[in-house]
Design an enzyme around this catalytic site. Structure first.
Site, PDB file in Angstrom:
ATOM      1  N   ARG A 235      28.389  40.852  44.989  1.00  0.00           N
ATOM      2  CA  ARG A 235      29.958  40.565  44.946  1.00  0.00           C
ATOM      3  C   ARG A 235      30.555  40.159  45.896  1.00  0.00           C
ATOM      4  NH1 ARG A 235      32.980  46.251  43.733  1.00  0.00           N
ATOM      5  NH2 ARG A 235      32.231  46.576  45.778  1.00  0.00           N
TER       6      ARG A 235
ATOM      7  N   LYS B  78      37.451  41.254  45.330  1.00  0.00           N
ATOM      8  CA  LYS B  78      38.000  41.924  46.141  1.00  0.00           C
ATOM      9  C   LYS B  78      38.443  41.426  47.658  1.00  0.00           C
ATOM     10  CE  LYS B  78      35.950  46.467  47.590  1.00  0.00           C
ATOM     11  NZ  LYS B  78      36.854  47.279  46.701  1.00  0.00           N
TER      12      LYS B  78
ATOM     13  N   GLU C 136      43.578  50.200  36.303  1.00  0.00           N
ATOM     14  CA  GLU C 136      43.043  50.811  37.415  1.00  0.00           C
ATOM     15  C   GLU C 136      43.893  51.523  38.341  1.00  0.00           C
ATOM     16  OE1 GLU C 136      40.328  48.650  40.306  1.00  0.00           O
ATOM     17  OE2 GLU C 136      41.119  46.808  39.327  1.00  0.00           O
TER      18      GLU C 136
HETATM   19  C1  PLP Z   1      36.547  48.224  45.833  1.00  0.00           C
HETATM   20  C2  PLP Z   1      37.464  48.481  44.359  1.00  0.00           C
HETATM   21  C3  PLP Z   1      36.974  49.276  43.436  1.00  0.00           C
HETATM   22  C4  PLP Z   1      35.940  50.159  43.524  1.00  0.00           C
HETATM   23  O1  PLP Z   1      34.483  49.393  43.524  1.00  0.00           O
HETATM   24  P1  PLP Z   1      33.379  50.263  44.165  1.00  0.00           P
HETATM   25  O2  PLP Z   1      32.050  49.175  43.951  1.00  0.00           O
HETATM   26  O3  PLP Z   1      32.863  51.298  43.056  1.00  0.00           O
HETATM   27  O4  PLP Z   1      33.437  50.711  45.307  1.00  0.00           O
HETATM   28  C5  PLP Z   1      37.930  49.351  42.340  1.00  0.00           C
HETATM   29  N1  PLP Z   1      39.116  48.851  42.359  1.00  0.00           N
HETATM   30  C6  PLP Z   1      39.536  47.963  43.301  1.00  0.00           C
HETATM   31  C7  PLP Z   1      40.660  47.162  43.372  1.00  0.00           C
HETATM   32  C8  PLP Z   1      38.560  47.800  44.421  1.00  0.00           C
HETATM   33  O5  PLP Z   1      38.907  46.993  45.398  1.00  0.00           O
END
Ligand code: PLP
Length: 363
Positions: free
Chosen positions: A97, A208, A244
């Site tokens: 990722r 991210k 989310e």
């Molecule tokens: C990091 C993140 C998540 C969760 O991802 P994981 O890989 O499960 O830690 C969900 N939403 C957002 C916006 C994130 O930045």
């Protein structure tokens, strides 16, 4: 992040700079007195030392990351195991990722094959100086909500520049620290639907990236000021479908027994915990559907609600508020499906049950 999420760096920092088509790497030892001696320092002195460890002298001040949020990051945990060792959870997915995020921001990506050895070295060196928590059987009583882990934060930082440009010569930094519970919860955990837009189609919601977090911070703080634990974003076009939380994915258990989580498009972050929970649900024969779910449907049919993420783990919500209307989930305590997912996931992560998925990798 929240009050429980200060960053007290371990005494090592990895830095890699991309220049002349190659990565120049260093593992720096930062000011420290060793874990034992630091435990006995007075608060003010320790705070000075920790500030020195979270400062950086050699990088450009004005750049595309500090000015425009053009940077990405990862968050991963190293889990103390019941047998006394430390282990990674799906770290290959974090490496992938991070690579995707950097490519998405049009940077030369960090080589995936470097990722695991670097994190391993960073954590091992800190552990050798006495840092890093070890397994505590007390955690089992709280389903590991009280567990301490090691949080590793890789991120990018751009070269010097004030124009609106891509980052061509990124620096990748990795730091680590102890981490405890994520949410600071008093009473029933609650989630407030925000009218802010976190991500829109053709944007950066799937990356991210630092840039996404400005809106998340504003919305989360609105929620906290009003007494909620977390905020929830709806889709940008209709303000109707759930997407989310501020930094976590969301699941609903419906009254027909199905579990629904919003499908991944380009506006939902592809969480590794989300993906793991989907696998666990299907393996336990609990029907899981990835699809749009409207906020009306949540009000009409949801009986459990939980969010997922590396930092939050699996975290239930007892209440949700939307436009002044309140929705209560079950009896406002962790529901059976949430509990099952929380327990299974934590037991795999901490080495209490067999890891048939090959998700756990020894440090
Ligand atoms: C990091 C993140 C998540 C969760 O991802 P994981 O890989 O499960 O830690 C969900 N939403 C957002 C916006 C994130 O930045």
């Amino acid at each position: 992040m929240g009050a429980n999420f200060n960053f007290n760096s371990y005494p090592y920092r990895y830095i890699a700079s991309f220049e002349n088509n190659e990565w120049t790497e260093t593992m720096e030892e930062l000011p420290n007195k060793g874990a034992q001696a630091e435990a006995n320092m007075d608060a003010e002195e320790l705070s000075k030392l920790l500030s020195a460890r979270n400062a950086i002298g050699q990088l450009p001040l004005v750049n595309y990351t500090t000015q425009y949020g053009l940077g990405c990051f990862e968050g991963l945990k190293v889990y103390p195991q019941k047998d006394g060792s430390l282990a990674f959870f799906r770290i290959d997915a974090n490496a992938q990722r991070f690579y995707n995020s950097m490519k998405g921001l049009r940077m030369p990506p960090f080589p995936k094959e470097k990722f695991i050895p670097v994190v391993r070295e960073l954590v091992s060196k800190s552990q050798a100086l006495g840092y890093c928590p070890s397994y505590d059987e007390e955690w089992e009583k709280s389903d590991f909500v009280s567990a301490t882990g090691i949080y590793v934060r890789p991120f990018t930082y751009s070269e010097s520049g004030i124009g609106v440009n891509f980052c061509e010569y990124p620096t990748v930094i990795m730091v680590a620290a102890d981490v405890g519970a994520y949410f600071d919860i008093k009473g029933t955990p609650s989630i407030l639907v925000s009218n802010k837009i976190r991500a829109s189609p053709n944007g950066t919601g799937w990356i991210k990236t630092a840039a996404n977090y400005t809106i998340s911070t504003l919305a989360k703080n609105d929620a906290i000021e009003r007494g909620f634990t977390e905020c929830l974003f709806l889709d940008s076009r209709h303000q109707k479908f759930v997407e989310e939380g501020s930094s976590c994915n969301i699941f609903f258990v419906l009254n027909n027994g199905n579990v629904v989580t919003p499908a991944l498009g380009d506006t939902v972050l592809p969480g590794i915990t989300r993906d793991s929970v989907i696998t666990l649900l299907s393996d336990q024969n609990i029907p899981i559907v990835e699809r749009d779910i409207s906020i009306e449907e949540v009000f009409d049919s949801a009986v459990e609600c939980f969010t997922t993420g590396t930092a939050v783990g699996v975290s239930f919500f007892g209440e949700l508020e939307y436009n002044g209307k309140k929705k209560i989930f079950g009896d406002k305590t962790t529901g059976p499906v949430t509990k099952q997912m929380l327990t299974t996931l934590k037991h795999i992560q901490h080495g209490l049950i067999e890891d048939k998925y090959n998700w756990v990798l020894p440090l």
